[in-house]
Design a protein around this motif. Structure first.
Motif, PDB file in Angstrom:
ATOM      1  N   PRO A 193       0.844  -1.196   0.000  1.00  0.00           N
ATOM      2  CA  PRO A 193       0.000   0.000   0.000  1.00  0.00           C
ATOM      3  C   PRO A 193       0.883   1.250   0.000  1.00  0.00           C
ATOM      4  O   PRO A 193       1.960   1.257   0.615  1.00  0.00           O
ATOM      5  CB  PRO A 193      -0.786  -0.117   1.309  1.00  0.00           C
ATOM      6  N   ALA A 194       0.442   2.286  -0.674  1.00  0.00           N
ATOM      7  CA  ALA A 194       1.232   3.523  -0.777  1.00  0.00           C
ATOM      8  C   ALA A 194       1.617   4.058   0.602  1.00  0.00           C
ATOM      9  O   ALA A 194       2.715   4.587   0.782  1.00  0.00           O
ATOM     10  CB  ALA A 194       0.456   4.572  -1.565  1.00  0.00           C
ATOM     11  N   ALA A 195       0.768   3.887   1.592  1.00  0.00           N
ATOM     12  CA  ALA A 195       1.057   4.398   2.935  1.00  0.00           C
ATOM     13  C   ALA A 195       2.202   3.643   3.614  1.00  0.00           C
ATOM     14  O   ALA A 195       2.836   4.186   4.526  1.00  0.00           O
ATOM     15  CB  ALA A 195      -0.195   4.305   3.802  1.00  0.00           C
ATOM     16  N   ASP A 196       2.475   2.408   3.178  1.00  0.00           N
ATOM     17  CA  ASP A 196       3.540   1.600   3.788  1.00  0.00           C
ATOM     18  C   ASP A 196       4.897   1.813   3.125  1.00  0.00           C
ATOM     19  O   ASP A 196       5.927   1.484   3.707  1.00  0.00           O
ATOM     20  CB  ASP A 196       3.198   0.111   3.708  1.00  0.00           C
ATOM     21  N   ARG A 197       4.904   2.335   1.939  1.00  0.00           N
ATOM     22  CA  ARG A 197       6.161   2.448   1.184  1.00  0.00           C
ATOM     23  C   ARG A 197       7.199   3.367   1.814  1.00  0.00           C
ATOM     24  O   ARG A 197       8.381   3.019   1.824  1.00  0.00           O
ATOM     25  CB  ARG A 197       5.866   2.878  -0.253  1.00  0.00           C
ATOM     26  N   PRO A 198       6.835   4.537   2.353  1.00  0.00           N
ATOM     27  CA  PRO A 198       7.869   5.399   2.937  1.00  0.00           C
ATOM     28  C   PRO A 198       8.608   4.772   4.119  1.00  0.00           C
ATOM     29  O   PRO A 198       9.745   5.131   4.405  1.00  0.00           O
ATOM     30  CB  PRO A 198       7.098   6.643   3.383  1.00  0.00           C
ATOM     31  N   GLY A 199       7.995   3.808   4.793  1.00  0.00           N
ATOM     32  CA  GLY A 199       8.644   3.142   5.916  1.00  0.00           C
ATOM     33  C   GLY A 199       9.514   1.973   5.507  1.00  0.00           C
ATOM     34  O   GLY A 199      10.239   1.408   6.326  1.00  0.00           O
ATOM     35  N   ALA A 200       9.469   1.609   4.230  1.00  0.00           N
ATOM     36  CA  ALA A 200      10.260   0.481   3.729  1.00  0.00           C
ATOM     37  C   ALA A 200      11.684   0.927   3.408  1.00  0.00           C
ATOM     38  O   ALA A 200      11.923   2.077   3.041  1.00  0.00           O
ATOM     39  CB  ALA A 200       9.595  -0.104   2.481  1.00  0.00           C
ATOM     40  N   THR A 201      12.606  -0.005   3.545  1.00  0.00           N
ATOM     41  CA  THR A 201      14.022   0.251   3.239  1.00  0.00           C
ATOM     42  C   THR A 201      14.480  -0.723   2.172  1.00  0.00           C
ATOM     43  O   THR A 201      14.168  -1.915   2.245  1.00  0.00           O
ATOM     44  CB  THR A 201      14.894   0.067   4.503  1.00  0.00           C
ATOM     45  N   VAL A 202      15.235  -0.212   1.195  1.00  0.00           N
ATOM     46  CA  VAL A 202      15.872  -1.077   0.211  1.00  0.00           C
ATOM     47  C   VAL A 202      17.342  -1.184   0.595  1.00  0.00           C
ATOM     48  O   VAL A 202      18.051  -0.185   0.698  1.00  0.00           O
ATOM     49  CB  VAL A 202      15.723  -0.549  -1.229  1.00  0.00           C
ATOM     50  N   TYR A 203      17.758  -2.419   0.816  1.00  0.00           N
ATOM     51  CA  TYR A 203      19.162  -2.743   1.079  1.00  0.00           C
ATOM     52  C   TYR A 203      19.741  -3.279  -0.221  1.00  0.00           C
ATOM     53  O   TYR A 203      19.063  -4.014  -0.937  1.00  0.00           O
ATOM     54  CB  TYR A 203      19.266  -3.807   2.167  1.00  0.00           C
ATOM     55  N   THR A 204      20.973  -2.912  -0.513  1.00  0.00           N
ATOM     56  CA  THR A 204      21.537  -3.343  -1.777  1.00  0.00           C
ATOM     57  C   THR A 204      23.052  -3.447  -1.698  1.00  0.00           C
ATOM     58  O   THR A 204      23.699  -2.741  -0.928  1.00  0.00           O
ATOM     59  CB  THR A 204      21.073  -2.400  -2.910  1.00  0.00           C
ATOM     60  N   SER A 205      23.585  -4.352  -2.493  1.00  0.00           N
ATOM     61  CA  SER A 205      25.038  -4.553  -2.488  1.00  0.00           C
ATOM     62  C   SER A 205      25.766  -3.362  -3.095  1.00  0.00           C
ATOM     63  O   SER A 205      26.898  -3.074  -2.714  1.00  0.00           O
ATOM     64  CB  SER A 205      25.395  -5.833  -3.248  1.00  0.00           C
ATOM     65  N   GLY A 206      25.131  -2.682  -4.028  1.00  0.00           N
ATOM     66  CA  GLY A 206      25.736  -1.520  -4.682  1.00  0.00           C
ATOM     67  C   GLY A 206      24.727  -0.394  -4.788  1.00  0.00           C
ATOM     68  O   GLY A 206      23.537  -0.638  -5.039  1.00  0.00           O
ATOM     69  N   GLU A 207      25.186   0.817  -4.579  1.00  0.00           N
ATOM     70  CA  GLU A 207      24.310   1.987  -4.667  1.00  0.00           C
ATOM     71  C   GLU A 207      23.518   1.963  -5.968  1.00  0.00           C
ATOM     72  O   GLU A 207      24.037   1.592  -7.022  1.00  0.00           O
ATOM     73  CB  GLU A 207      25.165   3.255  -4.599  1.00  0.00           C
TER      74      GLU A 207
END
Length: 159
Positions: free
Chosen positions: A69-83
Motif C-alpha cells: 500500500p502507498a502508505a507503507d512504502r515510505p517506511g520500507a528500506t531497500v538494502y543493496t550490495s551496490g548503490e
C-alpha cells in the motif's frame, strides 16, 4: 548503521554472489518493511535475457508498487550490495519507498571498474541524492564493500 541493517546487507552480498555464479553481474537487493522484516529480494538478471533493466533494485520498486500500500512504502528500506544506478534511484523515488542502505557506492564501483580495466556502463554513475534528493541514503558498509569489490574483481578477472 544498525545491526539489523548489516544482516540485510549481508544477504544482499550473498545475492550478488549468486548472481555472479549464475553468470550475471554481482548485484543483490532486499526490501524490508518498517518493522525490519524482509518482504522481497532479488538479484541482478541482466544477462539472462535481452532486458538490461532487470536490476534487483528496479524489480523491488516494481514489486512494491504492485504489492505494498502507498502508505507503507515510505517506511520500507531497500538494502543493496551496490548503490542504485540512476534508473533504479528514479524508480525508487517514483514509487515512494523510504531509505536506501548500500554496501558499496557508485564512486567505489567506478574506481574498481577503472582499476580492473573495464569500461564504464551506459549511464552516468550518479549518486542516489543526485537523482532522488529526498531519499535518505546510508553507506558504504566497511568490510562488506570489500566483499563486493572482490565479486567485481572476479567478474572482470583482474585486480
Amino acid at each position: 548503521m544498525r545491526d539489523a541493517d548489516l544482516v540485510h546487507l549481508r544477504r544482499c552480498v550473498d545475492l550478488a554472489r549468486e548472481a555472479l555464479e549464475a553468470g550475471d553481474e554481482p548485484f543483490g537487493s532486499v526490501l524490508a518493511g518498517a518493522d525490519g522484516t524482509a518482504l522481497a529480494e532479488d538479484r541482478n538478471r541482466v544477462n539472462t535475457g535481452s532486458d538490461a533493466t532487470l536490476h534487483p533494485e528496479f524489480a523491488l520498486a516494481r514489486w512494491a508498487a504492485e504489492t505494498l500500500p502507498a502508505a507503507d512504502r515510505p517506511g520500507a528500506t531497500v538494502y543493496t550490495s551496490g548503490e542504485h544506478c540512476a534508473m533504479c534511484s528514479a524508480a525508487h523515488a517514483w514509487v515512494g519507498l523510504g531509505r536506501i542502505v548500500y554496501a558499496s557506492s557508485s564512486a567505489q564501483l567506478t574506481g574498481w571498474l577503472a582499476e580492473f580495466g573495464a569500461g564504464p556502463g551506459p549511464v552516468a554513475p550518479l549518486r542516489v541524492q543526485d537523482v532522488a534528493p529526498g531519499v535518505v541514503v546510508e553507506g558504504p558498509a566497511p568490510g562488506l564493500d570489500e566483499e563486493v569489490r572482490e565479486l567485481h574483481r572476479r567478474l572482470h578477472g583482474r585486480g
